[in-house]
Each structure stands twice: as C-alpha cells, then as structure tokens.
Design a protein around this motif. Structure first.
Motif, PDB file in Angstrom:
ATOM      1  N   UNK A 160       0.840  -1.205   0.000  1.00 14.02           N
ATOM      2  CA  UNK A 160       0.000   0.000   0.000  1.00 14.02           C
ATOM      3  C   UNK A 160       0.877   1.258   0.000  1.00 14.02           C
ATOM      4  N   UNK A 161       1.881   1.277   0.863  1.00 10.48           N
ATOM      5  CA  UNK A 161       2.779   2.445   0.941  1.00 10.48           C
ATOM      6  C   UNK A 161       3.517   2.645  -0.381  1.00 10.48           C
ATOM      7  N   UNK A 162       4.018   1.563  -0.951  1.00  6.46           N
ATOM      8  CA  UNK A 162       4.739   1.650  -2.223  1.00  6.46           C
ATOM      9  C   UNK A 162       3.825   2.201  -3.327  1.00  6.46           C
ATOM     10  N   UNK A 165       3.273   5.927  -2.791  1.00 10.99           N
ATOM     11  CA  UNK A 165       4.460   6.705  -3.158  1.00 10.99           C
ATOM     12  C   UNK A 165       4.627   6.792  -4.671  1.00 10.99           C
ATOM     13  N   UNK A 166       4.380   5.699  -5.380  1.00  9.44           N
ATOM     14  CA  UNK A 166       4.543   5.686  -6.831  1.00  9.44           C
ATOM     15  C   UNK A 166       3.482   6.501  -7.553  1.00  9.44           C
ATOM     16  N   UNK A 167       2.238   6.497  -7.032  1.00 10.37           N
ATOM     17  CA  UNK A 167       1.130   7.106  -7.768  1.00 10.37           C
ATOM     18  C   UNK A 167       0.615   8.400  -7.147  1.00 10.37           C
ATOM     19  N   UNK A 168       1.121   8.736  -5.959  1.00 15.16           N
ATOM     20  CA  UNK A 168       0.723   9.980  -5.300  1.00 15.16           C
ATOM     21  C   UNK A 168      -0.802  10.129  -5.228  1.00 15.16           C
ATOM     22  N   UNK A 169      -1.477   9.097  -4.708  1.00 14.27           N
ATOM     23  CA  UNK A 169      -2.931   9.113  -4.590  1.00 14.27           C
ATOM     24  C   UNK A 169      -3.337   8.750  -3.165  1.00 14.27           C
TER      25      UNK A 169
END
Length: 184
Positions: A160-162, A165-169
C-alpha cells in the motif's frame, strides 16, 4: 580406476550438448529474444535444456477455453438459475474441479458465493489459456478486477505504501474481506 567412471561425465556432457542442439532446432520456428537471452550462456547446460524444454512445451501447448480442459467439458448452470445453497454447493465442486487441473483462484474473499460463481461462469471457464501438462505448472486466476479492490482487501502495508508513493494518490481504507474462504 575404472575407465567407465571417467568417461561417464564426458558422455553426459555430450548428451546434454546433443539435446541442446535438438531443442534449439525445434525452437527455431518460434525464435525470439527469450530464446536468445544472454543469461543462458551463464546457465549450466542441464538448466538451459530444462529452460528450452519449457519454452518448447509452452509454444506447442494448445490454447483452449478452460471449460475444455476437462473431459467432458466443464459446464455449470447459469448463476441466475440457482438458489443459494445449490449455488454454493456447485461453486465448491467447481473450485475443486478447477484445482484438479492446477487452476488456482486467489483474491476471492471480497466476493460473495454468487459473485464468485458468476465470475467463474462468465470470465474463467470461457477464457482461452495455454494448457500445459508439465508437473508443477499451475494457472493462477486473481479474482480482482481493479486496483482499488486489491488495495482495500489484499495489499499489505508495504504494498500500500509503495503504491501510494509511486502514484501519489489517496488510498482506500484497508478492510478485511467479507467472505473469507479456505480454497484448495
């Protein structure tokens, strides 16, 4: 020292080289980058032959609707024709039959029995897939239609955290699935 003991490894290596040449010849019509992978030069010849054999088996495997992987073909009644208990019983039998052909369903716990049955009936059984008869092969069918469902019910804290961070949502709240199952 027995002469046969020292010559056996040489014979094995020759056999492996002959098998490798045969496999490469048989794979020629399917040639692409996966066969010319530069890491194969670093593989032991036996491992390379196993890899080439698996590619050849994949290329030769028929693509069939999953229902036709069974003899006779697996046909189940339409979901709207079944009541709750009957549907649940046929669902359990169908899941066991799928497992008998190394078809594994994952991420099913957010679906009711009727929703899962409908997914099997509508999406899984008519889906064309390569049927591989090699030991250890299985087809995993993830029963998640979208990222939000996966994030809500199945992604762990790190995933979930990854994703965030990758999608900024904003992420949906994590929840326990409503219909926990212990599938084969």
């Amino acid at each position: 020292m027995d002469m046969s003991e020292t010559s056996r490894p040489m014979i094995d290596e020759v056999d492996l080289m002959i098998d490798n040449a045969r496999l490469r010849d048989e794979l020629e019509p399917y040639r692409d980058d996966s066969i010319d992978d530069s890491s194969m030069g670093r593989m032991p010849l036996k491992t390379e032959n196993e890899y080439l054999s698996s590619i050849l088996a994949w290329e030769r495997a028929p693509a069939l609707p999953i229902r036709d992987w069974f003899n006779p073909p697996l046909h189940i009644p339409p979901p709207e024709s079944l009541g709750g208990e009957t549907l649940s019983a046929i669902l359990r039998q169908t899941i066991e039959r799928l497992r008998s052909q190394a078809i594994v369903l994952t991420c099913t716990d957010h679906l009711s029995d009727r929703e899962l049955y409908r997914l099997i009936y509508r999406d899984i059984l008519p889906c064309c897939e390569k049927k591989m008869d090699a030991a250890g092969n299985q087809l995993e069918y993830r029963c998640v239609a979208d990222t939000e469902t996966w994030l809500t019910y199945y992604a762990d804290a790190v995933e979930r955290r990854r994703f965030q961070e990758e999608h900024q949502v904003e992420l949906p709240a994590a929840r326990k699935p409503r219909y926990p199952r212990n599938l084969p």
